[in-house]
Write an enzyme that holds these catalytic residues in place. Structure first.
Site, PDB file in Angstrom:
ATOM      1  N   GLY A 234      30.271  38.246  46.764  1.00 37.06           N
ATOM      2  CA  GLY A 234      29.918  37.340  45.494  1.00 37.06           C
ATOM      3  C   GLY A 234      28.107  36.856  45.533  1.00 37.06           C
ATOM      4  O   GLY A 234      27.922  35.571  45.424  1.00 37.06           O
ATOM      5  N   ALA A 235      27.440  37.352  46.349  1.00 34.47           N
ATOM      6  CA  ALA A 235      26.299  36.765  47.091  1.00 34.47           C
ATOM      7  C   ALA A 235      24.944  37.557  46.256  1.00 34.47           C
ATOM      8  O   ALA A 235      23.457  37.132  46.873  1.00 34.47           O
ATOM      9  CB  ALA A 235      26.293  37.414  48.408  1.00 34.47           C
TER      10      ALA A 235
ATOM     11  N   ARG B  46      23.931  35.671  43.643  1.00 34.31           N
ATOM     12  CA  ARG B  46      23.274  34.306  42.841  1.00 34.31           C
ATOM     13  C   ARG B  46      24.028  32.948  43.309  1.00 34.31           C
ATOM     14  O   ARG B  46      25.943  33.564  44.154  1.00 34.31           O
ATOM     15  CB  ARG B  46      23.756  34.395  42.001  1.00 34.31           C
ATOM     16  CG  ARG B  46      24.910  34.522  40.486  1.00 34.31           C
ATOM     17  CD  ARG B  46      24.675  33.792  39.739  1.00 34.31           C
ATOM     18  NE  ARG B  46      26.354  34.008  39.098  1.00 34.31           N
ATOM     19  CZ  ARG B  46      27.006  34.297  37.741  1.00 34.31           C
ATOM     20  NH1 ARG B  46      25.786  34.782  36.993  1.00 34.31           N
ATOM     21  NH2 ARG B  46      28.001  33.190  37.204  1.00 34.31           N
TER      22      ARG B  46
ATOM     23  N   ASP C 209      34.206  45.661  43.273  1.00 33.10           N
ATOM     24  CA  ASP C 209      34.605  43.911  43.196  1.00 33.10           C
ATOM     25  C   ASP C 209      35.999  43.774  44.010  1.00 33.10           C
ATOM     26  O   ASP C 209      36.478  44.800  44.008  1.00 33.10           O
ATOM     27  CB  ASP C 209      34.949  45.224  41.381  1.00 33.10           C
ATOM     28  CG  ASP C 209      35.850  44.175  40.986  1.00 33.10           C
ATOM     29  OD1 ASP C 209      36.736  43.162  41.333  1.00 33.10           O
ATOM     30  OD2 ASP C 209      36.105  44.584  40.123  1.00 33.10           O
TER      31      ASP C 209
ATOM     32  N   SER D  34      37.574  24.853  46.121  1.00 35.38           N
ATOM     33  CA  SER D  34      37.336  23.880  45.389  1.00 35.38           C
ATOM     34  C   SER D  34      37.876  23.043  45.678  1.00 35.38           C
ATOM     35  O   SER D  34      39.007  22.449  45.603  1.00 35.38           O
ATOM     36  CB  SER D  34      37.052  24.983  43.694  1.00 35.38           C
ATOM     37  OG  SER D  34      37.531  23.129  43.299  1.00 35.38           O
TER      38      SER D  34
ATOM     39  N   TYR E 232      42.457  28.324  37.776  1.00 39.45           N
ATOM     40  CA  TYR E 232      41.486  28.538  39.010  1.00 39.45           C
ATOM     41  C   TYR E 232      42.008  26.911  40.134  1.00 39.45           C
ATOM     42  O   TYR E 232      42.197  27.887  40.727  1.00 39.45           O
ATOM     43  CB  TYR E 232      40.615  27.975  38.249  1.00 39.45           C
ATOM     44  CG  TYR E 232      38.768  27.576  38.981  1.00 39.45           C
ATOM     45  CD1 TYR E 232      38.039  28.744  39.739  1.00 39.45           C
ATOM     46  CD2 TYR E 232      38.499  26.348  40.037  1.00 39.45           C
ATOM     47  CE1 TYR E 232      36.947  28.276  40.621  1.00 39.45           C
ATOM     48  CE2 TYR E 232      37.749  26.227  40.325  1.00 39.45           C
ATOM     49  CZ  TYR E 232      36.583  26.771  40.832  1.00 39.45           C
ATOM     50  OH  TYR E 232      35.167  27.070  41.487  1.00 39.45           O
TER      51      TYR E 232
ATOM     52  N   ALA F 276      44.605  29.270  42.136  1.00 35.87           N
ATOM     53  CA  ALA F 276      43.753  29.841  42.644  1.00 35.87           C
ATOM     54  C   ALA F 276      43.167  29.298  44.220  1.00 35.87           C
ATOM     55  O   ALA F 276      43.429  29.823  45.168  1.00 35.87           O
ATOM     56  CB  ALA F 276      43.079  31.236  42.031  1.00 35.87           C
ATOM     57  N   LYS F 277      42.581  28.306  43.561  1.00 34.20           N
ATOM     58  CA  LYS F 277      41.810  28.079  44.825  1.00 34.20           C
ATOM     59  C   LYS F 277      42.783  26.941  45.699  1.00 34.20           C
ATOM     60  O   LYS F 277      42.865  26.993  47.085  1.00 34.20           O
ATOM     61  CB  LYS F 277      40.926  26.658  44.286  1.00 34.20           C
ATOM     62  CG  LYS F 277      39.577  27.649  43.549  1.00 34.20           C
ATOM     63  CD  LYS F 277      39.198  28.452  44.553  1.00 34.20           C
ATOM     64  CE  LYS F 277      37.895  28.575  44.007  1.00 34.20           C
ATOM     65  NZ  LYS F 277      37.296  29.696  44.093  1.00 34.20           N
TER      66      LYS F 277
ATOM     67  N   ILE G  65      28.577  21.754  41.863  1.00 33.24           N
ATOM     68  CA  ILE G  65      27.666  22.008  42.508  1.00 33.24           C
ATOM     69  C   ILE G  65      26.341  22.825  41.896  1.00 33.24           C
ATOM     70  O   ILE G  65      27.188  23.739  40.841  1.00 33.24           O
ATOM     71  CB  ILE G  65      27.886  23.066  43.594  1.00 33.24           C
ATOM     72  CG1 ILE G  65      28.792  22.960  44.753  1.00 33.24           C
ATOM     73  CG2 ILE G  65      26.441  23.407  44.196  1.00 33.24           C
ATOM     74  CD1 ILE G  65      28.344  21.719  46.180  1.00 33.24           C
TER      75      ILE G  65
HETATM   76  P1  NAD Z   1      28.969  31.574  40.547  1.00 39.50           P
HETATM   77  O1  NAD Z   1      28.800  32.357  39.113  1.00 39.50           O
HETATM   78  O2  NAD Z   1      26.835  31.481  40.233  1.00 39.50           O
HETATM   79  O3  NAD Z   1      28.883  32.771  41.543  1.00 39.50           O
HETATM   80  C1  NAD Z   1      29.425  33.804  41.250  1.00 39.50           C
HETATM   81  C2  NAD Z   1      29.391  35.196  42.115  1.00 39.50           C
HETATM   82  O4  NAD Z   1      30.700  36.218  42.369  1.00 39.50           O
HETATM   83  C3  NAD Z   1      28.727  35.399  41.751  1.00 39.50           C
HETATM   84  O5  NAD Z   1      27.730  36.682  41.831  1.00 39.50           O
HETATM   85  C4  NAD Z   1      30.206  36.949  41.004  1.00 39.50           C
HETATM   86  O6  NAD Z   1      28.974  38.364  40.438  1.00 39.50           O
HETATM   87  C5  NAD Z   1      30.459  37.132  41.789  1.00 39.50           C
HETATM   88  N1  NAD Z   1      31.906  38.024  41.358  1.00 39.50           N
HETATM   89  C6  NAD Z   1      32.302  37.701  40.495  1.00 39.50           C
HETATM   90  N2  NAD Z   1      33.915  38.422  40.443  1.00 39.50           N
HETATM   91  C7  NAD Z   1      34.045  38.772  41.690  1.00 39.50           C
HETATM   92  C8  NAD Z   1      33.969  40.491  41.994  1.00 39.50           C
HETATM   93  N3  NAD Z   1      35.028  40.921  42.003  1.00 39.50           N
HETATM   94  N4  NAD Z   1      33.470  40.777  43.043  1.00 39.50           N
HETATM   95  C9  NAD Z   1      32.960  40.881  43.955  1.00 39.50           C
HETATM   96  N5  NAD Z   1      31.832  39.445  43.573  1.00 39.50           N
HETATM   97  C10 NAD Z   1      32.389  38.233  42.142  1.00 39.50           C
HETATM   98  O7  NAD Z   1      29.286  30.711  40.566  1.00 39.50           O
HETATM   99  P2  NAD Z   1      29.165  29.727  42.018  1.00 39.50           P
HETATM  100  O8  NAD Z   1      29.111  28.380  41.901  1.00 39.50           O
HETATM  101  O9  NAD Z   1      27.732  30.124  42.977  1.00 39.50           O
HETATM  102  O10 NAD Z   1      30.238  29.937  42.651  1.00 39.50           O
HETATM  103  C11 NAD Z   1      30.177  30.345  43.646  1.00 39.50           C
HETATM  104  C12 NAD Z   1      31.782  30.454  44.906  1.00 39.50           C
HETATM  105  O11 NAD Z   1      32.156  28.789  45.197  1.00 39.50           O
HETATM  106  C13 NAD Z   1      32.946  30.545  43.319  1.00 39.50           C
HETATM  107  O12 NAD Z   1      33.759  30.869  44.674  1.00 39.50           O
HETATM  108  C14 NAD Z   1      33.513  28.970  43.288  1.00 39.50           C
HETATM  109  O13 NAD Z   1      35.014  29.382  42.514  1.00 39.50           O
HETATM  110  C15 NAD Z   1      33.732  28.349  43.859  1.00 39.50           C
HETATM  111  N6  NAD Z   1      32.746  27.136  43.601  1.00 39.50           N
HETATM  112  C16 NAD Z   1      31.797  26.141  42.937  1.00 39.50           C
HETATM  113  C17 NAD Z   1      32.162  25.142  42.541  1.00 39.50           C
HETATM  114  C18 NAD Z   1      30.590  24.946  41.205  1.00 39.50           C
HETATM  115  O14 NAD Z   1      30.610  23.646  40.753  1.00 39.50           O
HETATM  116  N7  NAD Z   1      29.223  25.428  41.369  1.00 39.50           N
HETATM  117  C19 NAD Z   1      32.413  24.244  42.870  1.00 39.50           C
HETATM  118  C20 NAD Z   1      33.631  24.591  43.439  1.00 39.50           C
HETATM  119  C21 NAD Z   1      33.962  25.759  43.616  1.00 39.50           C
END
Ligand code: NAD
Length: 249
Positions: free
Chosen positions: A13-14, A16, A65, A144, A157, A160-161, A190
């Site tokens: 998921g890199a 973005r 995926d 998370s 969520y 899962a986390k 974040i």
């Molecule tokens: P984001 O939505 O900006 O990015 C998530 C990325 O995962 C996207 O690029 C998406 O396309 C990809 N993705 C989703 N489903 C996928 C799949 N089945 N296969 C491959 N890629 C897939 O979210 P983010 O904030 O950058 O989150 C990154 C991680 O950090 C996540 O696991 C999220 O749960 C965790 N997180 C985020 C926050 C926050 O506040 N942003 C806080 C705690 C944890």
């Protein structure tokens, strides 16, 4: 591990958010990076372009995926075909479908658990033979603070986390004998696309709950990933909290 020069890192998921920040941080530190994406190829290619200065093959975008076991396996296979090894696996891909249980459907529960938790098992399982053969590896799972504290409207969520944390501790115990470390990072709020979906007034209330008074930056999480990879040889089974103090253990 010391220097990342020449190491191979897979970040799921890199395209973005935190994933792209992690891919860039590891890439700039010298790693060859697999930038995984599920649907949108273009942003992932942009990350690759940023990293691939001077025409050197430092990074590649691979679509998969990771919530699908076969595609997760293919991602690891393609990485090995391309680079011949894998040193770092960052399970970052994640989604949210936020609803109270009253409104949540079973499909929405399953989808979040599938993407946020089961994908971690799929990629680790696929990479395991290579890690064992190499007798080295660093696995970092992005959990998370919600998996620690719970959150209204996020039973799927949070489950899962929290599952990621249990998985991390168990995998760490199984893989230590192969010199493979497994750690989880629990970010707080974040500033990414995932967070930008939160309504402005809710964001204000969130900021008031954070002792450090601000939302975190993706790079602050990426730096911790780099630390675990470069300097974390004696760190395993741990949960690193990067959350501005919103949850204290
Ligand atoms: P984001 O939505 O900006 O990015 C998530 C990325 O995962 C996207 O690029 C998406 O396309 C990809 N993705 C989703 N489903 C996928 C799949 N089945 N296969 C491959 N890629 C897939 O979210 P983010 O904030 O950058 O989150 C990154 C991680 O950090 C996540 O696991 C999220 O749960 C965790 N997180 C985020 C926050 C926050 O506040 N942003 C806080 C705690 C944890």
């Amino acid at each position: 591990m010391g220097s990342l020069e020449g190491a191979v890192a897979v970040v799921t998921g890199a395209g973005r958010g935190m994933g792209s920040a992690i891919a860039e941080e590891l890439g700039y530190a010298g790693a060859r990076v697999v930038v995984n994406y599920s649907r949108s190829k273009e942003p992932a290619e942009e990350v690759v372009e940023k990293l691939s200065g001077n025409g050197a093959e430092q990074a590649v975008a691979i679509g998969a995926d990771v919530s699908d076991a076969d595609q997760a396996r293919e991602l690891i296979e393609e990485t090995l075909e391309r680079f011949g090894r894998i040193d770092v696996l960052v399970n970052n891909a994640g989604i949210t479908v936020d609803k109270t249980m009253k409104k949540l459907t079973t499909d929405e529960w399953d989808r979040v658990v599938q993407v946020d938790l089961n994908s971690c098992y799929y990629t680790v399982k696929a990479a395991l033979p290579q890690f064992i053969e190499q007798e080295s590896g660093k696995i970092i799972n992005i959990s998370s603070f919600v998996g620690q504290a719970g959150n209204f409207g996020q039973t799927n969520y949070a489950a899962a986390k929290a599952g990621i944390i249990g998985f991390t501790k168990s995998a760490a115990q199984e893989l230590a004998r192969y010199n493979v470390t497994v750690n989880a990072i629990c970010p707080g709020f974040i500033e990414t696309e995932m967070f930008s979906a939160v309504p402005e007034e809710v964001k204000d209330r969130i900021r008031q709950r954070i002792p450090l008074g601000r939302i975190g930056e993706p790079r602050e999480v990426a730096r911790a990933v780099r630390f675990l990879v470069e300097d974390g040889d004696y760190i395993t089974g741990q949960t690193i909290n990067i959350n501005g103090g919103i949850y204290m253990q």
